[in-house]
Structure formats: structure tokens, C-alpha cells
Write an enzyme that holds these catalytic residues in place. Structure first.
Site, short mmCIF file in Angstrom:
data_model
loop_
_atom_site.label_atom_id
_atom_site.label_comp_id
_atom_site.label_asym_id
_atom_site.label_seq_id
_atom_site.Cartn_x
_atom_site.Cartn_y
_atom_site.Cartn_z
CG PHE A 149 37.34 57.14 -27.11
CD1 PHE A 149 36.11 56.52 -26.19
CD2 PHE A 149 38.40 56.63 -26.45
CE1 PHE A 149 36.18 55.80 -25.26
CE2 PHE A 149 38.67 56.02 -25.36
CZ PHE A 149 37.59 55.54 -24.64
CG ASP A 150 33.57 59.59 -33.73
OD1 ASP A 150 34.01 60.12 -34.63
OD2 ASP A 150 32.11 59.72 -33.72
CE LYS A 151 35.22 66.67 -32.62
NZ LYS A 151 33.94 67.37 -32.29
#
Length: 683
Positions: free
Chosen positions: A356-358
Site C-alpha cells: 500500500f502507498d501511504k
């Protein structure tokens, strides 16, 4: 039966109507062939004593020949097309089998073969059309006309396709929105379920600066074609032409989704390339063997070879995977999930690691005021109002977060602005309120000025920074009022999503971010990922995805579809967040979540695995019937049962695939609720 394939270019509404007319004609021909077959079969059963004197002997044959015409009309056309492409497909085999039956005087068996084959093909087209129409119905959502506002202030009814960027359109209450655009006047609740799958209407208000580039305008000011306005009137500025709006792009991409073949589809295509010629060779060998070694008559051997031809034709095999893929893609689209083809749909079910990107994925993508910690002798209200007084005139993102947070907690008429506000470059702001000098900024601002900073303020700063907050200290005169904490907070549903993904067999959940490691650790701990990697450049994210993919492990990367594109491209499946209105996200990702909601990820994973399961079931059904029918036909099973079992298996796999259209909706985990508001400001 021929494999269904959507058109390579999206047809317009007129083309769609013609396609529907073609399907209706084909079904009409199939039904007519059934009527003529039943009439011929019934007349053939009558005793000769009943029919002498009033029925000519050739009448049953005439009805069977009529069945050949009506049942073979579309089959013949399809066979000719495949031969022109240099391929011998199922249509050719079935037509050849029917003509072979006629050649040995088995007109009734040949007629029933063509009737059932044409009926199966027509019903297959109808069934596949149901999946396709559930997507193509989106194209009808945009209204045909719009009320365009003239410079004089009057409105004129204008065809939707004639709208150009910059036009101002009036949308009446409870009317469909004609175009993508930015709200310039009014406020309302807009039902976006048809596009994003959101079950609750979304609040839309006028943008402060409608002339700003569209990609910089927050979603609460943007609307999309085909969605439904609520009880308030809206005026919007058109942002794209009708052919390029979000609805049109989604429809075009989903229509072409089946062009991206899944691994199973590619295997079946390679298999049938040699299987069909092999069937023709086997049929020739059966004919030769019967005549030469079994000393049968040519007619008996030819009839048996035709039975083998019917039994070995891979109708069900050819349709098993595309039927499931198209149904799965259609079901996903109804839930606001755009899956671009069978490869992505099938690969999703095998994913065991997710990155996941943040920012904007696990978090909201916008800094928010999360903490107000008053110093000894000060109050929370005094801290909040003094911070607002200084920050209300600043355009810094952190200032905007403070202003929004204070406005949410305090009445607007109780808030004031400071005077003589000046910026201290790289440190903070100074100003005057009620005769006292206010200063806000980092702890370093006050350390450099030699101020005596209270211990409780230092402890608050250290505690908030350990929790991943950006901190600002506020002083009024010589009094320290306290510390404010700002961060991009995690989404409320993120932790539940992680639990649901683990329940579905995902072994590793990783967050990758360009933020500093301390902030990444704080967010990762809050949402429950297995590991956090911070301070990563785009190329570092690619390296992280390659590490996750080692050992041929299937991975998914979830980001915003723009700055995460390299990492998404290196993952097995790239998933873009909040793709409604984003052309880049729609083009770069394998899967696009049209609504800004990671809560649908577990549903997407379940749907993918259900699709893969149905594909396997269909393949087993198709292969089992073929494996049974070939030896059965060689051992003397009549053509009637062979035809019924063969065509029945093709219909069975189509009906099995259509179950995906009714795949249960809802979230994977009962605790997942899409949080529209930020985390409340803490004391």
C-alpha cells in the site's frame, strides 16, 4: 460455439441497438428451426396408414431441410468467417457433422444437431449479452440534453455531446448530471452509486476557485456525468467533452476488458489451435478404421465418425472462461470496481502479498488537525482560537489544516483574525491579538530566540512527534499556550481491511511511503500492516515490489495511479485508488477503485477468487463431458443423446458463469465502515 469477444472499438447507441436486433433475429431463427424440426419429427412418427392420401412422403424431409436452413444460417456465416481467418473452429465442426449426417440419410439427427447448436449459440449470445448490457447500461445514464447557461443568464437546451469545456450547465434537483464538471454555484447531495459504487450520496459544494486546474480541485467540488443530483440545484462548469468524460472512459474500458486474455484463456486458445485439426484427423482415422479393419459399410463408419466429431467439438471449453471473465468484470463494475480484463481478474485471486502507498491510500491525503494539547495554565479553547487567529491568513497546507480543524469544533462567530501577521521564513508566524504578540511555529523557533520553554510543552512535543505528528508550539506574549499536532490521519476502515485481507489468505501486508520513517511507523501501527518502509523514492518503491515478488509470489500494489505508476507496473496487479475522474489512473492501473474507498478490496479479492473457482468448474464440466462422449460415441451411443449432452454442457457453463452477476455485495468484514470524517481532534 464461437467465443464471445466485445468490439474493439466502443459502439455508439445505434450500434448497440443493431447488436440487440441481431441477437433477436438469431434467436428467432433458432426457434423457427426448432418448430420445423418438431413438425418433421412428428410427421415421421405417424404410421403410414394415417398419412396415406393426404400427406406426401417428402413432407417430413422438407421440414428437416427447413431446419437445416434456419438452424445453419448463422452457423454457416460464422464458419465462413473463421475459415477466412485461416482457422477451423467449433462452428465448422458442427456444420460438417450435420452435413455428414445428411450424407448418410440421417436428416433427423443432423436437423436436431443444428437446431440445438443454433439454440445454444443464440442463448449463449443472450446470456453473454446480459453481462455486457449490465455495463453498457452505463452509457445510457448520461442525459441526452443539458441546460446550458448563456452569457445573458438565460438557459438553452443543448445536446450533451455538444457541450465543450468551459460551458456552464444548470442541473435541476433530482436530475441526472450531463457532464463531468466543477460546481460553481449551489450545494447538494449527489448519488454516485452508478459510477463509484458508493451507497450514500456525497455532499457537493461550490469550489472557491472553479478556474483552478481540475486535478487540483477536491472531490467535494467535482461531479461526474451520469450521477444523480439530490434536492439542491447546481450550476457546474464543464471540464471535459462528452466523449472524454469519466463515464465514457469507464464504458469503453469495460467493453474492451475481455480483450485482455487471462492465463487460462491463453492456454485454451493455444489448446484449440491444435485440438480442432486433431479432431478432424481423428474423425478421418475412425472412418478409415471402420471401413478397413471392422469391414463396416461406408455409411456406418461415416455415421460413427460424425458422432465422434460432435462429441469432440469443444463448445463448452471455448466459452467456459470468457463467460466467467465477462460476468466477473461486469459484477465488479456494478460495485464501482473497474477490472481491466481477464488477466487482472484471474491474477487477483492468487495474490498473497499486498503493498500500500501511504498518502491518499491508507491515509486521507490531506493534513488534518488531530491534537490540541494546552500548556499548564492555558485552556484548549484559548489555544485553538489563538492558533486560528494567526493561521487564518496563511495559505500554507498546515495552516489550512488548523483552520479547518478549529472551524469544525468552534462557532464561526467566536473566531477572530490577528493583525500585523508576518511570516518567519521556515519557522512560523507572528501577529497581534488583543494587544498581545502571538507566535506559532516549530520548537526550534522558540529555542533560537532563547525563550524558556516549559517542560510540559517539551514533553507534549516529543510525545506527538513519536506518534507521527507534525508539531507547532503557540505562545502569547510570554505565556506558552500549548502544542498543536497535525498529520494525515489513517482511514477509519484501514485496520478492518487488513484483517479481512489476512482472513482471505494474504500473507504479507506492507506500507511503502516517501514520508520519514517515524510518520510511516505511526500510520503503519495504526492500520495494522506487517511492515512499514519510509523515505522511499519512486525507484525504491519498485525495488520493494520486486522484493515482495521474489519466488514467483503474486503481488498487488495499491496507490493513486500517478506517482506510484512504476511500482504498480512492476506488481502482478496494479490497483488505483479514487480513479473517478482521473484519466491517468484509469489508463495505468489493472484495477481502478472508482470510489475513494479501500473497504472494497476484500470484496474484490473474493470476487476474483470466485471467478477463478467458476472458471475451474467450467473447465472440469467441459472436459468431463468430452471425455465421456468420445468413447460413448465410439461404443454406439446414438446421436440424439450425444447432441443433447454436448450442447447441454455448453449451456451449463454459461449459466454457471452468470452466477457471478449475482455475487453477494457488501463488505468482507462487518466492521468495515467507510469513514467520511477525519479523526476527531484530541485534547
Amino acid at each position: 460455439m464461437t467465443t464471445y469477444a466485445p468490439p474493439s472499438t466502443p459502439p455508439d447507441r445505434h450500434d448497440h441497438d443493431e447488436h440487440g436486433d441481431h441477437g433477436a433475429r438469431e434467436l428467432g431463427f433458432a426457434m423457427t428451426s426448432g418448430i420445423t424440426f418438431l413438425l418433421g419429427f412428428a410427421l415421421e412418427l405417424f404410421p403410414e396408414s394415417w398419412t396415406s392420401g393426404w400427406m406426401p412422403g417428402w413432407l417430413p424431409l422438407a421440414f428437416f431441410l427447413a431446419t437445416y436452413f434456419f438452424g445453419g444460417f448463422y452457423t454457416f456465416g460464422s464458419a465462413i468467417q473463421s475459415i477466412r481467418r485461416g482457422r477451423f473452429e467449433v462452428d465448422f465442426l458442427m456444420l460438417f457433422a450435420a452435413l455428414g449426417a445428411a450424407a448418410v440419410g440421417r436428416f433427423a439427427e443432423g436437423a436436431v444437431l443444428l437446431f440445438l447448436f443454433s439454440l445454444g449459440h443464440a442463448l449463449e449470445e443472450y446470456a453473454m449479452g446480459r453481462a455486457s448490457r449490465s455495463i453498457e447500461a452505463l452509457a445510457e445514464l448520461a442525459p441526452a440534453t443539458a441546460l446550458r447557461r448563456l452569457p445573458s443568464g438565460d438557459t438553452v437546451e443543448t445536446p450533451t455531446e455538444d457541450l465543450v469545456p468551459g460551458d456552464v450547465v444548470l442541473v435541476r434537483p433530482h436530475a441526472r448530471i450531463p457532464s463531468d464538471g466543477v460546481v460553481v454555484l449551489g450545494s447538494s447531495e449527489v448519488d454516485q452509486a452508478s459510477l463509484t459504487g458508493e451507497s450514500i450520496p456525497v455532499s457537493k459544494t461550490a469550489a472557491p476557485d472553479p478556474e483552478e486546474p481540475v486535478d487540483r480541485i477536491p472531490d467535494r467540488h467535482r461531479v461526474f456525468a451520469g450521477t444523480v443530483n439530490g434536492s439542491g440545484a447546481l450550476e457546474l462548469r464543464v471540464s471535459v467533452a462528452a466523449a472524454d468524460n469519466t463515464l465514457a472512459r469507464v464504458v469503453a474500458l469495460v467493453r474492451d476488458a475481455d480483450q485482455t486474455a487471462s492465463p487460462t484463456q491463453r492456454f485454451i486458445e493455444r489448446f484449440t489451435r491444435w485440438y480442432v485439426p486433431a479432431v478432424i484427423l481423428i474423425v478421418a482415422l475412425v472412418l478409415l478404421f471402420g471401413v478397413v479393419f471392422l469391414t463396416e459399410s461406408f455409411g456406418e463408419s461415416f455415421y460413427r465418425s460424425m458422432l465422434v466429431l460432435v462429441a469432440a467439438s469443444p463448445c463448452a471449453l471455448a466459452i467456459s472462461t470468457p463467460a466467467a471473465v465477462l460476468s466477473g468484470v461486469a459484477r465488479a463494475a456494478r460495485a464501482g470496481l473497474l477490472v481491466k480484463g481477464g488477466a487482472a481478474l484471474e491474477s487477483l485471486g492468487k495474490v498473497t502479498a499486498v503493498a500500500f502507498d501511504k498518502t491518499g491510500t491508507l491515509t486521507w491525503g490531506q493534513p488534518r488537525l488531530t491534537d490540541l494539547v494546552p500548556a499548564e495554565g492555558a485552556t484548549r479553547e484559548e489555544l485553538a482560537r489563538s492558533a486560528y487567529a494567526l493561521e487564518s491568513g496563511s495559505d500554507h497546507p498546515l495552516a489550512g489544516a488548523i483552520v479547518r480543524g478549529v472551524r469544525d469544533d468552534f462557532p464561526a462567530d467566536s473566531l477572530r483574525e490577528a493583525s500585523d501577521v508576518v511570516a518567519v521564513t521556515g519557522r512560523g508566524l507572528r501577529g497581534v491579538l488583543d494587544g498581545a504578540e502571538l507566535a506559532i511555529g516549530s520548537l526550534r523557533l522558540f529555542e533560537e530566540s532563547g525563550a524558556q520553554i516549559p517542560e510540559d510543552v517539551r514533553r507534549a512535543v516529543a510525545s506527538l512527534q513519536d506518534a507521527g505528528r507534525t508539531t507547532m508550539v503557540l505562545r502569547s506574549g510570554e505565556r506558552f499556550l500549548g502544542v498543536l499536532g497535525v498529520m494525515d490521519p489513517p482511514r477509519g476502515e484501514a485496520r478492518h481491511v487488513m484483517s479481512a485481507l489476512r482472513e482471505r489468505g494474504v500473507e504479507e501486508l506492507v506500507m511503502i511511503s516517501g514520508d520519514n520513517q517515524r510518520v510511516a511507523d505511526a500510520v503503519g501501527s495504526a492500520v495494522g500492516v506487517d511492515r512499514c518502509a519510509g523515505e522511499l523514492l519512486p525507484e525504491d518503491k519498485v525495488t520493494e515490489i520486486q522484493r515482495l515478488s521474489s519466488g514467483n509470489r503474486q503481488t498487488a500494489m495499491i496507490g493513486d495511479g500517478v506517482n506510484d505508476a512504476p511500482a504498480m507496473a512492476n506488481a502482478t496487479v496494479g490497483i488505483a485508488m479514487g480513479a473517478a475522474g482521473s484519466a491517468v489512473a484509469l489508463e495505468t492501473a489493472d484495477v481502478a477503485l472508482m470510489g475513494d474507498d479501500i473497504g472494497r478490496l476484500p470484496f474484490l479479492l473474493r470476487l476474483s477468487r470466485a471467478s477463478s473457482r467458476i472458471i475451474r468448474q467450467n473447465l472440469i464440466i467441459a472436459l468431463a463431458i468430452v471425455i465421456f462422449l468420445i468413447p460413448a460415441s465410439l461404443s454406439g451411443l446414438p446421436m440424439g443423446p450425444v447432441v443433447f449432452l454436448h450442447e447441454g454442457s455448453a449451456l451449463l457453463v454459461v449459466l454457471n458463469a452468470l452466477r457471478l452477476l449475482r455475487f453477494e455485495n457488501g463488505r468482507e468484514h462487518a466492521g468495515i465502515e467507510h469513514e467520511e470524517r477525519p479523526v476527531p481532534v484530541a485534547a
